[in-house]
Motif scaffolding. Structure first.
Motif, PDB file in Angstrom:
ATOM      1  N   VAL A 102       0.769  -1.304  -0.024  1.00 16.15           N
ATOM      2  CA  VAL A 102      -0.021  -0.057   0.010  1.00 16.15           C
ATOM      3  C   VAL A 102       1.000   1.088   0.124  1.00 16.15           C
ATOM      4  O   VAL A 102       1.687   1.270   0.553  1.00 16.15           O
ATOM      5  CB  VAL A 102      -0.952   0.008   1.157  1.00 16.15           C
ATOM      6  N   ARG A 107      -1.606   4.256   4.140  1.00 10.77           N
ATOM      7  CA  ARG A 107      -1.316   2.888   5.018  1.00 10.77           C
ATOM      8  C   ARG A 107      -2.242   3.483   6.613  1.00 10.77           C
ATOM      9  O   ARG A 107      -2.830   4.561   6.632  1.00 10.77           O
ATOM     10  CB  ARG A 107       0.243   2.805   5.447  1.00 10.77           C
ATOM     11  N   LYS A 108      -2.268   2.373   7.414  1.00  4.48           N
ATOM     12  CA  LYS A 108      -2.965   2.519   8.202  1.00  4.48           C
ATOM     13  C   LYS A 108      -4.453   2.899   8.474  1.00  4.48           C
ATOM     14  O   LYS A 108      -4.977   3.837   9.175  1.00  4.48           O
ATOM     15  CB  LYS A 108      -2.280   3.519   9.385  1.00  4.48           C
ATOM     16  N   ILE A 111      -6.233  -0.994   4.423  1.00  5.02           N
ATOM     17  CA  ILE A 111      -6.431  -1.265   3.033  1.00  5.02           C
ATOM     18  C   ILE A 111      -5.721  -2.756   2.773  1.00  5.02           C
ATOM     19  O   ILE A 111      -6.381  -3.398   1.939  1.00  5.02           O
ATOM     20  CB  ILE A 111      -5.948  -0.334   2.084  1.00  5.02           C
ATOM     21  N   LYS A 113      -5.415  -4.857   4.781  1.00  5.59           N
ATOM     22  CA  LYS A 113      -6.229  -6.031   5.550  1.00  5.59           C
ATOM     23  C   LYS A 113      -7.468  -6.477   4.328  1.00  5.59           C
ATOM     24  O   LYS A 113      -7.743  -7.439   4.287  1.00  5.59           O
ATOM     25  CB  LYS A 113      -6.875  -5.488   6.766  1.00  5.59           C
ATOM     26  N   VAL A 136       7.826 -13.444   4.475  1.00  4.71           N
ATOM     27  CA  VAL A 136       7.942 -12.181   5.005  1.00  4.71           C
ATOM     28  C   VAL A 136       9.261 -11.855   5.822  1.00  4.71           C
ATOM     29  O   VAL A 136       9.492 -12.790   6.394  1.00  4.71           O
ATOM     30  CB  VAL A 136       6.637 -11.576   5.880  1.00  4.71           C
ATOM     31  N   ALA A 143       4.174  -5.735   8.724  1.00  6.30           N
ATOM     32  CA  ALA A 143       3.241  -6.793   7.703  1.00  6.30           C
ATOM     33  C   ALA A 143       3.178  -7.834   8.697  1.00  6.30           C
ATOM     34  O   ALA A 143       2.218  -8.462   8.607  1.00  6.30           O
ATOM     35  CB  ALA A 143       4.439  -7.262   6.836  1.00  6.30           C
TER      36      ALA A 143
END
Ligand code: ACO
Length: 181
Positions: A102, A107-108, A111, A113, A136, A143
């Protein structure tokens, strides 16, 4: 400016440049142009894009986030040992998330999710699909928190999995099990 209005749509050839740019900006790893071609042309890579329909000046269709994934036989993956097999239903599969991102200014807000939810919804609609998994890098806390919050299980730590500028970094392998696996 007006309230963001986030929508999800497939990625198409007009997204090529922006998709490459975001990957360059947010990942420490370089991806081949063949990868991007495959994504935008809908080859064997699945993808979902997030856009903000409230953006003015022709930006209402520009990518602000994306997830790319691949589906394949569970038996050929590195987590084949974690899957329950039931041959009468056909060959079990797994979805592998290649990249998720994103852009910083979006962010936050949940999105990422929602992008992961799209992948899980797709995987869950396939009766023989047993789960969604991904790698990851071990120091990527945002993440890792996201995957844990979404009920992914950390099943392995792979030593030196990533090599970036000649330096080795560990990765975690996360799995979201579905359809009774
Ligand atoms: N208001 C306030 N906070 C919120 C809201 C909201 N409305 N919605 C979600 N949040 C919080 C979440 O609780 C979470 O908090 P935490 O990090 O403290 O636990 C945080 O925002 C992030 O959750 P999302 O909003 O769902 O995620 P985001 O859209 O910010 O994207 C991502 C997360 C993809 C990791 C992003 O930071 C990014 O692109 N990073 C760079 C690329 C990257 O690392 N990608 C993943 C690599 S692994 C792979 O690709 C397989």
């Amino acid at each position: 400016s007006s309230r963001p209005s986030i929508c999800f749509r497939p990625i198409n050839p007009s997204d090529l440049e922006r998709l490459e740019q975001i990957h360059r900006d947010i990942f420490p790893i370089r991806y081949e142009s063949e990868f991007f071609q495959n994504v935008v042309n809908g080859g064997d890579i699945l993808s979902w894009a997030a856009v903000d329909r409230s953006r003015p000046d022709g930006l209402s269709d520009e990518l602000i986030g994306f997830v790319t994934a691949k589906i394949g036989p569970a038996k050929e993956t590195e987590i084949s040992d974690l899957i329950r097999y039931n041959s009468c239903k056909g060959e079990e599969t797994l979805v592998y998330i290649l990249t998720l991102g994103v852009v910083e200014s979006y962010r936050k807000r949940g999105i990422a999710k929602l992008l992961i939810k799209e992948v899980i919804k797709y995987a869950s609609s396939i009766p023989v699909c047993r789960g969604v998994y991904l790698h990851v890098i071990a120091h990527n806390s945002p993440a890792i928190r996201l995957y844990k919050r979404m009920s992914f299980r950390c099943v392995r730590r792979l030593h030196g999995f990533y090599i970036i500028n000649g330096q080795h970094f560990d990765s975690f392998l996360f799995v979201y099990f579905i359809n009774g696996s």
